[in-house]
Enzyme design. Structure first.
Site, mmCIF file in Angstrom:
data_model
loop_
_atom_site.group_PDB
_atom_site.id
_atom_site.type_symbol
_atom_site.label_atom_id
_atom_site.label_comp_id
_atom_site.label_asym_id
_atom_site.label_seq_id
_atom_site.Cartn_x
_atom_site.Cartn_y
_atom_site.Cartn_z
ATOM 1 N N ASN A 169 0.799 -1.235 0.000
ATOM 2 C CA ASN A 169 0.000 0.000 0.000
ATOM 3 C C ASN A 169 0.833 1.288 0.000
ATOM 4 O O ASN A 169 0.360 2.311 -0.484
ATOM 5 C CB ASN A 169 -1.041 -0.013 1.130
ATOM 6 C CG ASN A 169 -0.421 -0.150 2.498
ATOM 7 O OD1 ASN A 169 0.745 -0.512 2.630
ATOM 8 N ND2 ASN A 169 -1.188 0.141 3.521
ATOM 9 N N LYS A 192 13.277 -6.586 -0.354
ATOM 10 C CA LYS A 192 12.373 -7.493 -1.072
ATOM 11 C C LYS A 192 11.057 -6.716 -1.192
ATOM 12 O O LYS A 192 10.308 -6.580 -0.221
ATOM 13 C CB LYS A 192 12.257 -8.795 -0.275
ATOM 14 C CG LYS A 192 11.067 -9.719 -0.433
ATOM 15 C CD LYS A 192 10.503 -9.946 -1.777
ATOM 16 C CE LYS A 192 9.072 -10.459 -1.637
ATOM 17 N NZ LYS A 192 8.127 -9.791 -2.504
ATOM 18 N N THR A 195 5.152 -7.669 -4.371
ATOM 19 C CA THR A 195 5.002 -7.912 -5.808
ATOM 20 C C THR A 195 4.195 -6.778 -6.448
ATOM 21 O O THR A 195 4.639 -6.187 -7.443
ATOM 22 C CB THR A 195 4.367 -9.298 -6.049
ATOM 23 O OG1 THR A 195 5.298 -10.264 -5.540
ATOM 24 C CG2 THR A 195 4.112 -9.550 -7.522
ATOM 25 N N GLY A 245 3.489 -5.270 6.998
ATOM 26 C CA GLY A 245 2.517 -6.061 6.243
ATOM 27 C C GLY A 245 1.483 -6.653 7.174
ATOM 28 O O GLY A 245 1.246 -6.125 8.262
ATOM 29 N N GLY A 249 3.837 -11.261 9.021
ATOM 30 C CA GLY A 249 4.840 -10.787 9.972
ATOM 31 C C GLY A 249 4.878 -11.640 11.234
ATOM 32 O O GLY A 249 5.937 -11.814 11.835
ATOM 33 N N GLU A 264 5.689 -4.020 11.683
ATOM 34 C CA GLU A 264 4.522 -3.137 11.679
ATOM 35 C C GLU A 264 3.430 -3.889 10.947
ATOM 36 O O GLU A 264 3.484 -4.057 9.734
ATOM 37 C CB GLU A 264 4.858 -1.810 10.982
ATOM 38 C CG GLU A 264 5.869 -0.963 11.738
ATOM 39 C CD GLU A 264 5.369 -0.460 13.095
ATOM 40 O OE1 GLU A 264 4.155 -0.490 13.369
ATOM 41 O OE2 GLU A 264 6.229 -0.056 13.906
ATOM 42 N N CYS A 298 -3.001 0.905 6.809
ATOM 43 C CA CYS A 298 -2.931 0.232 8.113
ATOM 44 C C CYS A 298 -3.647 1.063 9.155
ATOM 45 O O CYS A 298 -4.294 0.536 10.053
ATOM 46 C CB CYS A 298 -1.481 0.002 8.513
ATOM 47 S SG CYS A 298 -0.482 1.484 8.479
HETATM 48 P P1 NAP Z 1 1.425 -8.954 3.253
HETATM 49 O O1 NAP Z 1 0.618 -9.827 2.396
HETATM 50 O O2 NAP Z 1 1.732 -9.392 4.638
HETATM 51 O O3 NAP Z 1 2.777 -8.671 2.448
HETATM 52 C C1 NAP Z 1 3.757 -7.810 2.956
HETATM 53 C C2 NAP Z 1 5.092 -8.153 2.337
HETATM 54 O O4 NAP Z 1 5.491 -9.461 2.744
HETATM 55 C C3 NAP Z 1 5.088 -8.185 0.810
HETATM 56 O O5 NAP Z 1 6.308 -7.645 0.370
HETATM 57 C C4 NAP Z 1 5.032 -9.677 0.517
HETATM 58 O O6 NAP Z 1 5.560 -10.016 -0.746
HETATM 59 C C5 NAP Z 1 5.903 -10.215 1.614
HETATM 60 N N1 NAP Z 1 5.748 -11.643 1.917
HETATM 61 C C6 NAP Z 1 4.724 -12.469 1.641
HETATM 62 N N2 NAP Z 1 4.982 -13.713 2.124
HETATM 63 C C7 NAP Z 1 6.195 -13.656 2.718
HETATM 64 C C8 NAP Z 1 7.008 -14.597 3.409
HETATM 65 N N3 NAP Z 1 6.639 -15.842 3.602
HETATM 66 N N4 NAP Z 1 8.194 -14.174 3.884
HETATM 67 C C9 NAP Z 1 8.599 -12.901 3.732
HETATM 68 N N5 NAP Z 1 7.872 -11.969 3.087
HETATM 69 C C10 NAP Z 1 6.679 -12.336 2.597
HETATM 70 O O7 NAP Z 1 0.726 -7.514 3.397
HETATM 71 P P2 NAP Z 1 0.131 -6.606 2.230
HETATM 72 O O8 NAP Z 1 -1.101 -7.235 1.706
HETATM 73 O O9 NAP Z 1 1.209 -6.211 1.274
HETATM 74 O O10 NAP Z 1 -0.253 -5.296 3.062
HETATM 75 C C11 NAP Z 1 -1.438 -5.194 3.776
HETATM 76 C C12 NAP Z 1 -1.235 -5.419 5.254
HETATM 77 O O11 NAP Z 1 -0.176 -4.608 5.720
HETATM 78 C C13 NAP Z 1 -2.430 -5.025 6.092
HETATM 79 O O12 NAP Z 1 -2.645 -5.990 7.092
HETATM 80 C C14 NAP Z 1 -2.013 -3.695 6.716
HETATM 81 O O13 NAP Z 1 -2.687 -3.379 7.902
HETATM 82 C C15 NAP Z 1 -0.567 -3.916 6.897
HETATM 83 N N6 NAP Z 1 0.160 -2.660 7.002
HETATM 84 C C16 NAP Z 1 0.674 -2.297 8.199
HETATM 85 C C17 NAP Z 1 1.335 -1.099 8.336
HETATM 86 C C18 NAP Z 1 1.913 -0.692 9.651
HETATM 87 O O14 NAP Z 1 2.808 0.135 9.646
HETATM 88 N N7 NAP Z 1 1.458 -1.227 10.766
HETATM 89 C C19 NAP Z 1 1.489 -0.250 7.233
HETATM 90 C C20 NAP Z 1 0.956 -0.649 6.021
HETATM 91 C C21 NAP Z 1 0.298 -1.857 5.913
HETATM 92 P P3 NAP Z 1 4.564 -10.384 -1.979
HETATM 93 O O15 NAP Z 1 3.861 -9.139 -2.308
HETATM 94 O O16 NAP Z 1 5.496 -10.841 -3.030
HETATM 95 O O17 NAP Z 1 3.649 -11.460 -1.472
#
Ligand code: NAP
Length: 496
Positions: A169, A192, A195, A245, A249, A264, A298
């Protein structure tokens, strides 16, 4: 245009290259990963599917480049960061264009993200020069039983290789919020990117390349997180992981070794509205907080907890504002654009249907075309509905009516998340007491939750995270304290 001009070398045919050893390369896998445009649902870009051998190589380079980088004077590190920030801002247009195409972020907000990221890098360079240029000096006689025979000098030293994994995002902003503190503190950095957002990140990394950072100090490995993620996060060369993410996490935290983690994660930010609140202010903040970037933040307002006596009036005000939100393509700066993927849209729809079956009041008709979901306010949501607890990450906002402040606080605290929350009231004493009672990393008084400004501390409690972000906290997290103790043969006191 993305992939042209100064960015030509990052693209080969229709596949973007990955960045290793100061060069743009094609992966030996011969495979690519498609990035689907959320609005058109067609393949927009392709990136390399990097191999484990390529990860090993990058880690080896990162380890060796870090040793010389740690010996580079702070002012020089800062100078390079300022240069990268300027190049990034000068090239905001192609980067913003790729944000529009790969994550459907409205065009204006995409430009803002890039500019904000440049500002973050510069601020970080300045802050780093100050806080890393200082240490502590302690005297032993302040602890009982000691004479003044020991002088202790402390300084902050780098950790080594930092692995940065941002979410889709804010792919550029949340990448630089990890890259800049890591580099100013003398670490090397392996990125990393998500995607969806990878191409914007590759452009951003090229700005660092053009600024002239040493070879191997920064690398960018592309590929699906589900395929390459575990190999990266469990790699023995990694000395710190900074991840933003979702629940991924939590599993990374369980698998990672004995290294500092900055996590986060998700949130279910509650907005508690008291009877004396300025309801026009609340309604504007609910719109901004709940529907900006289609709720994919988030810190979006994810549940409104309003006192029953003012609920009708507030819902009417919010409804009137929802009716004014524009829905459509990000290129046209519409308020509501397609959510990031079909699976996200299906998930959001699941929450909406569950609320429908259980009797929530729909303030608008539910409408969806492809990944585009029209903004929806759900009134009279009850705690037995999934949407009362789960994070939709879309333009759907539940309203729960409460009969006491305690009920609102209890709902907020019963969540497994604890990122941010907000409270609206004109009574500052009440606001402070509610803020203290809310189990969240931050509470905003009379405004919607927000991550910025980027130098403010930002952290989640419970499943929302580990550690704290914000420029200063990130620099501190990516360093370790080192002490040197001078031992004197006899106590020595300065006489003044
Ligand atoms: P996500 O699905 O958890 O993905 C986050 C990152 O992790 C992406 O770069 C993803 O790569 C990677 N990833 C996926 N599987 C992994 C693995 N097994 N090992 C290491 N990395 C891996 O989250 P998202 O859909 O991108 O973002 C939405 C989420 O982020 C929401 O829950 C939101 O609340 C949270 N968020 C939190 C904050 C905060 O600061 N608290 C800020 C923004 C967003 P790929 O894209 O290649 O799968």
């Amino acid at each position: 245009m993305a992939g042209t001009g100064i960015f030509t070398e990052i693209l080969d045919g229709d596949v973007y290259k990955y960045y290793s050893d100061g060069e743009w390369k094609n992966s030996s896998s011969g495979k690519s990963v498609a990035i689907v445009n959320p609005s058109t649902r067609k393949t927009q870009y392709k990136v390399q599917a990097c191999t484990q051998e390529e990860v090993n190589k990058v880690m080896e380079m990162a380890k060796s480049a870090q040793k010389s980088w740690a010996k580079t004077p702070l002012w020089k590190r800062a100078e390079l960061l300022h240069k990268a920030a300027a190049i990034l801002k000068d090239n905001k247009a192609p980067i913003a264009e790729s944000l529009v195409k790969e994550i459907a972020k409205p065009a204006k907000d995409s430009v803002t993200e890039v500019v904000r990221s440049g500002d973050l890098i510069s601020y970080c360079a300045e802050e780093g020069v100050r806080i890393l240029g200082e240490g502590k000096f302690l005297l032993s006689d302040s602890f009982p039983g000691n004479e003044r025979t020991k002088y202790c000098l402390t300084s902050k030293i780098p950790l080594g290789v930092v692995l940065a994994i941002p979410p889709f995002n804010y792919p550029v902003n949340l990448a630089v919020s990890k890259i800049a503190p890591a580099l100013i503190a003398g670490n090397s950095l392996v990125l990393k990117p998500p995607t969806q957002g990878a191409v914007s990140c590759l452009h951003m990394v090229h700005c660092f390349h053009l600024a002239g950072f040493p070879k191997g100090l920064i690398s960018c490995i592309t590929g699906k997180g589900s395929e390459i993620g575990d190999f990266l996060t469990m790699h023995p060369a990694v000395n710190c992981i900074s991840f933003t993410g979702g629940d991924t996490g939590i599993s990374i935290s369980k698998k990672a070794g004995m290294i500092p983690l900055q996590m986060e994660l998700g949130g279910k930010d509650a907005c508690i509205v008291l009877e004396d609140a300025d309801l026009d202010l609340v309604a504007s903040n609910i719109i901004k907080g709940g529907f900006s970037y289609s709720g994919q933040r988030c810190t979006a307002v994810k549940v409104v907890l309003v006192m029953e006596s003012v609920a009708d009036e507030l819902v009417e005000k919010v409804k009137a504002k929802v009716a004014k939100l524009t829905v459509g393509p990000p290129e046209e700066n519409c308020d509501i654009t397609a959510v990031v993927s079909e699976s996200s849209a299906n998930f959001i729809e699941g929450l909406v249907m569950d609320a429908k079956e259980k009797g929530a009041t729909f303030c608008q008709e539910y409408k969806r075309e492809g990944n585009l979901i029209w903004p929806l306010l759900l009134d009279n949501v009850r705690p037995d509905m999934r949407i009362a607890w789960e994070e939709p990450f879309g333009p759907v906002l539940p309203v729960l009516r409460i009969n006491s402040v305690e009920e609102g606080i209890n709902h907020c605290n019963a969540s497994n998340f604890g990122l941010q929350g907000c409270v609206f009231t004109k009574d500052i004493n009440k606001a402070m007491m509610i803020s203290d009672a809310m189990e969240t990393g931050t509470v905003q008084i009379n405004s919607a939750p927000a991550r910025g400004p980027d130098h403010f501390p930002f952290q989640g409690l419970k499943d929302s995270g580990i550690g704290s972000q914000g420029v200063t906290n990130s620099i501190n997290l990516m360093t370790k304290v080192k002490t040197t103790v001078i031992n004197l043969p006899t106590p020595s006191y300065s006489m003044g």
